[in-house]
Write a protein that holds these residues in place. Structure first.
Motif, PDB file in Angstrom:
ATOM      1  N   THR A  39       0.834  -1.207   0.000  1.00  0.00           N
ATOM      2  CA  THR A  39       0.000   0.000   0.000  1.00  0.00           C
ATOM      3  C   THR A  39       0.865   1.252   0.000  1.00  0.00           C
ATOM      4  OG1 THR A  39      -1.780  -1.141   1.179  1.00  0.00           O
ATOM      5  CG2 THR A  39      -1.754   1.270   1.285  1.00  0.00           C
ATOM      6  N   GLY A  40       1.911   1.255   0.829  1.00  0.00           N
ATOM      7  CA  GLY A  40       2.787   2.414   0.881  1.00  0.00           C
ATOM      8  C   GLY A  40       3.444   2.714  -0.455  1.00  0.00           C
ATOM      9  N   LEU A  41       3.866   1.681  -1.177  1.00  0.00           N
ATOM     10  CA  LEU A  41       4.478   1.879  -2.483  1.00  0.00           C
ATOM     11  C   LEU A  41       3.478   2.425  -3.495  1.00  0.00           C
ATOM     12  CD1 LEU A  41       6.666  -1.363  -2.691  1.00  0.00           C
ATOM     13  CD2 LEU A  41       7.469   0.986  -2.339  1.00  0.00           C
ATOM     14  N   LEU A  42       2.259   1.871  -3.486  1.00  0.00           N
ATOM     15  CA  LEU A  42       1.242   2.356  -4.416  1.00  0.00           C
ATOM     16  C   LEU A  42       0.864   3.802  -4.115  1.00  0.00           C
ATOM     17  CD1 LEU A  42      -1.191  -0.700  -4.778  1.00  0.00           C
ATOM     18  CD2 LEU A  42       0.207   0.345  -6.566  1.00  0.00           C
ATOM     19  N   MET A 207      -3.670  -1.019  12.915  1.00  0.00           N
ATOM     20  CA  MET A 207      -2.638  -0.074  13.345  1.00  0.00           C
ATOM     21  C   MET A 207      -1.279  -0.424  12.755  1.00  0.00           C
ATOM     22  SD  MET A 207      -3.717   0.748  17.303  1.00  0.00           S
ATOM     23  CE  MET A 207      -2.587   2.143  17.375  1.00  0.00           C
ATOM     24  N   LEU A 208      -0.963  -1.709  12.695  1.00  0.00           N
ATOM     25  CA  LEU A 208       0.313  -2.136  12.127  1.00  0.00           C
ATOM     26  C   LEU A 208       0.386  -1.813  10.638  1.00  0.00           C
ATOM     27  CD1 LEU A 208       3.008  -3.627  12.430  1.00  0.00           C
ATOM     28  CD2 LEU A 208       1.770  -5.772  12.024  1.00  0.00           C
ATOM     29  N   THR A 209      -0.664  -2.147   9.909  1.00  0.00           N
ATOM     30  CA  THR A 209      -0.689  -1.890   8.477  1.00  0.00           C
ATOM     31  C   THR A 209      -0.606  -0.402   8.187  1.00  0.00           C
ATOM     32  OG1 THR A 209      -2.110  -3.844   8.219  1.00  0.00           O
ATOM     33  CG2 THR A 209      -1.927  -2.369   6.332  1.00  0.00           C
ATOM     34  N   VAL A 216       6.508   3.704   4.751  1.00  0.00           N
ATOM     35  CA  VAL A 216       7.009   3.413   3.406  1.00  0.00           C
ATOM     36  C   VAL A 216       6.783   4.602   2.479  1.00  0.00           C
ATOM     37  CG1 VAL A 216       6.652   1.972   1.359  1.00  0.00           C
ATOM     38  CG2 VAL A 216       6.791   0.917   3.614  1.00  0.00           C
ATOM     39  N   THR A 217       5.588   5.177   2.498  1.00  0.00           N
ATOM     40  CA  THR A 217       5.311   6.328   1.642  1.00  0.00           C
ATOM     41  C   THR A 217       6.226   7.499   1.978  1.00  0.00           C
ATOM     42  OG1 THR A 217       2.996   5.683   1.344  1.00  0.00           O
ATOM     43  CG2 THR A 217       3.538   7.972   0.900  1.00  0.00           C
TER      44      THR A 217
END
Length: 446
Positions: A39-42, A207-209, A216-217
């Motif tokens: 998700t962070g990369l997208l 919370m972890l996700t 990452v973003t």
């Protein structure tokens, strides 16, 4: 001798007990980390697309200017909006005509897979159109991107239905969190609007996700303040004002949310979008030419209210025009969210209330009324009190002494909506404004 009690083993009657399908929390947490990374990369790619589009169209991005559209002449902005309406209408028409049907986050939580390329085209089209000037929120795209990432993981690892729901909802909330750097608000979005549960498994995974996606973003897009800080306090005057603002702004946010959902439900499904959307954007172009600053997503107006303030006539004109523009754009098929528009409308509403009550609360600043109005309005528009409160706090990096008045404002908003339902003898429960509103799917099954 009568059988065993092992999972799935035979018992005395010769029948078998079904296998336990609940995914253990430790495994779900590991998958949450993977979903957060994806998700962070997208979201980083989506945010980069936003910045690139703004620089190409306006010569500056939202990292450097509150409203990139204000950096060009009103005529140039108006022409740009007309062009955006034409290009966007054809893009959505072709995608809907030749692509596979869209699947919302609630839809894929319920087991329907998202089409990969169509979903990617959709989310990038959403953020590019918003960056180019479409006056709606951009948070729908990162939520869907998160759902796409987690949907692939859930299918690959053959998760049971309950674990699938938790993981996809967590990633959707994480997408919102990563896009605006709101880690707690993103987790609450998943818990309060999508999962509607507070189990240990759900809380830990969301919370972890969310935390992983935000981290990452942030590697690729440097976090930046969305709105200026507004300080509140716990004086009796502030708490009394919070209750009044919460009631009024909360009711307006509730009605705005209902109107937005109805507009999305009535949007064109076929070729009608090719003339309705350009026509609507032409109207927006004319309005933006005559009233600079009223287009885009409203961030400029909200932050200006928090810092220097605006005249009451400008505030009244802004709130009327902005409500009309956002609802009209939803009605003609513009895909987006209500987060930033609702927050801005709430800030404007709160400021108007503050001016009207200046004689009763002379010690309170206009910005205090504005931020409380923003939180209350957002909470009822999104049908999520906790999310609205925490989003307002994280948006502005609010000091801890402001939490209590924000809490009072949001609770006042929720109670006002409830009381209105009792008075009108109607159920005021409305579905959350998620991507399901744009696909016609049912919301999440509890």
């Amino acid at each position: 001798m009568g059988g065993t009690t092992e999972k799935g083993a035979s018992v005395g009657t010769g029948h078998t007990r079904p296998h336990m399908t609940e995914t253990p929390l430790n495994r779900l947490a590991v998958l949450g980390v993977l979903a957060g990374i994806g998700t962070g990369l997208l979201v980083a790619a989506l945010n980069r697309a936003i910045v690139t589009t703004e620089r190409l169209v306006y010569g500056v991005d939202h990292l450097k200017a509150l409203d990139p559209g204000s950096q060009v002449t009103p005529l140039r902005l108006a022409i740009t909006l007309v062009v955006v309406g034409i290009i966007t209408s054809w893009s959505w028409y072709l995608l809907n005509r030749f692509g596979r049907p869209a699947v919302s986050v609630p839809g894929t939580m319920n087991g329907t897979p998202m089409p990969l390329w169509e979903t990617l085209c959709s989310v990038f089209l959403q953020v590019i159109s918003v960056a180019a000037g479409a006056p709606v929120g951009r948070e729908n795209a990162p939520r869907v991107a998160g759902g796409l990432s987690a949907s692939w993981i859930a299918t690959t690892f053959k998760l049971d239905p309950q674990a699938r729901r938790i993981l996809i909802a967590s990633a959707a909330g994480a997408g919102l969190a990563a896009s605006f750097h709101l880690p707690l608000a993103g987790a609450l979005f998943a818990l309060e609007l999508l999962l509607v549960e507070m189990t240990t498994r759900a809380v830990v995974t969301t919370m972890l996700t969310s935390a992983i996606a935000v981290a990452v973003t942030s590697i690729f897009i440097e976090p930046h303040p969305i709105f200026s800080t507004v300080e509140l306090n716990e004086t009796p005057a502030m708490l009394g004002a919070a209750l009044i603002v919460g009631i009024i702004a909360g009711m307006l946010g509730h009605w705005f949310g209902i109107a937005a959902r109805k507009a999305v439900a009535a949007r064109p499904r076929g070729a009608a979008i090719l003339w309705q959307m350009p026509l609507a954007f032409t109207v927006v172009a004319v309005i933006s030419y005559l009233v600079p600053g009223v287009s885009a997503n409203g961030r400029w107006a909200a932050d200006t209210i928090f810092t220097t303030g605006l005249p009451v006539a400008t505030l009244l004109l802004f709130v009327v025009l902005r409500m009309g523009i956002v609802i009209m754009c939803f009605r003609v098929g513009t895909v987006g969210g209500t987060l930033t528009p609702a927050f801005s409308l709430g800030a404007t509403t709160g400021a108007i209330i503050g001016i009207a009550l200046a004689g009763l609360f002379p010690s309170l600043s206009l910005s205090a009324f504005a931020i409380m109005g923003a939180g209350a309005f957002l909470s009822t528009t999104m049908a999520a009190p906790m999310f609205g409160m925490i989003a307002a706090i994280e948006f502005t990096d609010m000091p801890a002494q402001g939490y209590l008045p924000m809490f009072v404002a949001v609770v006042g908003a929720a109670l006002a909506v409830r009381l209105w339902g009792i008075i009108t003898n109607k159920n005021q429960r409305i579905q959350p404004f998620t991507s399901a509103a744009g696909t016609g799917e049912a919301e999440v099954k509890p």
